[in-house]
Design an enzyme around this catalytic site. Structure first.
Site, PDB file in Angstrom:
ATOM      1  N   HIS A  56       6.750  -0.931  39.084  1.00  0.00           N
ATOM      2  CA  HIS A  56       6.143  -0.408  37.846  1.00  0.00           C
ATOM      3  C   HIS A  56       6.672   1.009  37.524  1.00  0.00           C
ATOM      4  CE1 HIS A  56       2.332  -0.689  35.139  1.00  0.00           C
ATOM      5  NE2 HIS A  56       3.266   0.039  34.558  1.00  0.00           N
TER       6      HIS A  56
ATOM      7  N   GLU B 175      -1.158  -5.835  41.045  1.00  0.00           N
ATOM      8  CA  GLU B 175      -0.518  -4.617  41.577  1.00  0.00           C
ATOM      9  C   GLU B 175      -1.464  -3.830  42.459  1.00  0.00           C
ATOM     10  OE1 GLU B 175       1.252  -2.215  38.478  1.00  0.00           O
ATOM     11  OE2 GLU B 175       2.197  -3.982  37.646  1.00  0.00           O
TER      12      GLU B 175
ATOM     13  N   ARG C  63       2.961  -6.140  31.192  1.00  0.00           N
ATOM     14  CA  ARG C  63       1.883  -6.184  32.177  1.00  0.00           C
ATOM     15  C   ARG C  63       2.041  -7.467  33.000  1.00  0.00           C
ATOM     16  NH1 ARG C  63       1.621  -1.655  31.542  1.00  0.00           N
ATOM     17  NH2 ARG C  63      -0.057  -0.377  30.708  1.00  0.00           N
TER      18      ARG C  63
HETATM   19  C1  8YV Z   1       2.971   3.928  33.404  1.00  0.00           C
HETATM   20  C2  8YV Z   1       2.735   2.039  31.633  1.00  0.00           C
HETATM   21  O1  8YV Z   1       3.868   3.918  34.437  1.00  0.00           O
HETATM   22  O2  8YV Z   1       2.291   3.522  29.873  1.00  0.00           O
HETATM   23  C3  8YV Z   1       2.080   2.420  30.355  1.00  0.00           C
HETATM   24  O3  8YV Z   1       1.316   1.607  29.791  1.00  0.00           O
HETATM   25  O4  8YV Z   1       2.640   0.958  32.058  1.00  0.00           O
HETATM   26  C4  8YV Z   1       3.574   3.034  32.361  1.00  0.00           C
HETATM   27  O5  8YV Z   1       4.198   3.881  31.484  1.00  0.00           O
HETATM   28  C5  8YV Z   1       1.652   3.664  33.962  1.00  0.00           C
HETATM   29  O6  8YV Z   1       0.799   3.212  33.031  1.00  0.00           O
HETATM   30  C6  8YV Z   1       1.080   4.909  34.643  1.00  0.00           C
HETATM   31  O7  8YV Z   1      -0.337   4.893  34.675  1.00  0.00           O
END
Ligand code: 8YV
Length: 321
Positions: free
Chosen positions: A281, A263, A234
């Protein structure tokens, strides 16, 4: 027939399973997520919602969601959701662990390779017609094999990253808040030692109060000047302003980033730096994984609407008899 809100169209056919039996409102655009106002407007009627990380699920929204039984996050991370507020109201929080572990680690390693061997710079160099001859020091990078990688957070994705590093003949050290996990292929060290010894530092912790700005000015100063920092966790785990300063002042040598503090905004100074590789991301973004994440997010909803526990829940609520 139950009412379900899906805040963004998902890849694959998983949502068809819901629409066969229930009234599903899917936000129409593929490249845009339902905004807070619309979600607030619709939540009162919803029995379930499928959300993305960019949907903030807080007290105010949950208070309006009187019928809500599950918030099913299309992600393994759930820092966008006030989990305690859900539990208090007997609302399940579902997520999608497991299926994205290897895909995310693959991308973490891709960022590592790209930074070390200057893949993006090399591509740009050729496209810009600069390749006019061979020189011994043309776009020299740094080695990966025999170097030390420090994995911060040895959960599912951290361990998958370590496995890839083993395959590249790297020395793997790690730090985890649970302490020494007794792993065969990686050595536990404390956080300061990891920062001091690693040629590559790769972040795999969830975003918590305790991990926000874990990589701050002081942590960056402890790293090797030749070190490369990789973040597929993150954005808020890194103090982005401090990172920009460290990269500008050659405190560390490079960074591969898939996630950012605010973001979709990216610190403008990062865009100007050659020694960083930036991605939007997408670490879990393979077709197979994104479709599998949709299957799980849908299955979590179906189970709860059938009076069962979700396949993958991050909280525990009372199941109505
Ligand atoms: C996704 C992510 O792209 O799963 C997670 O926590 O960060 C990623 O796999 C994203 O969260 C899509 O909402």
């Amino acid at each position: 027939m139950k009412k379900i809100i899906v805040t963004c169209r998902l890849p694959g056919n998983a949502l068809d399973r819901l629409s066969k039996k229930h009234k599903v409102h899917i936000h129409a655009s593929r490249n845009e997520v339902m905004n807070d106002d619309e979600l607030m407007h619709r939540i009162g009627n919803a029995d379930a919602i499928i959300t993305l990380l960019s949907n903030k699920i807080d007290e105010r929204l949950l208070e309006a969601g009187k019928k809500l039984k599950i918030v099913s996050n299309y992600a393994v991370g759930y820092n966008n959701i006030d989990v305690n507020a859900c539990t208090k109201r007997n609302i399940w929080v579902g997520h999608t662990p497991g299926v994205l572990t290897d895909t995310t680690a693959d991308f973490g390693f891709a960022l590592l390779l790209a930074c070390a061997r200057r893949v993006v710079e090399a591509d740009r160099y050729v496209r810009e017609n600069k390749f006019d001859g061979w020189y011994p020091d043309l776009l020299m990078g740094t080695d990966i094999h025999s170097k030390t990688i420090g994995v911060v957070g040895m959960g599912r994705i951290g361990q998958a990253m370590a496995k890839r590093a083993n395959g590249f003949d790297m020395n793997v050290i790690y730090y985890d808040k649970e302490g020494d996990l007794g792993l065969q292929n990686a050595k536990y060290v404390d956080f300061e030692e990891l920062l001091a010894k690693s040629d590559y530092v790769s972040l795999h912790v969830p975003l918590l109060d305790s991990t926000k700005h874990l990589i701050n000015k002081e942590a960056l100063a402890r790293m090797k000047q030749s070190a490369i920092l990789i973040n597929t966790a993150r954005g808020e785990v890194i103090d982005e302003a401090a990172l920009v300063e460290a990269l500008n002042n050659e405190v560390i040598s490079g960074a591969g980033l898939d996630v950012y503090e605010a973001e979709p905004q990216v610190h403008p100074n990062l865009l100007a730096l050659n020694n960083v590789v930036l991605a939007p991301h997408i670490a879990s973004s393979s077709r197979e994984t994104r479709e599998e994440m949709a299957n799980i997010a849908v299955e979590n909803v179906i189970k709860v609407l059938n009076g069962e526990e979700p396949l993958h829940a991050v909280n525990k609520v009372k199941v109505e008899e």
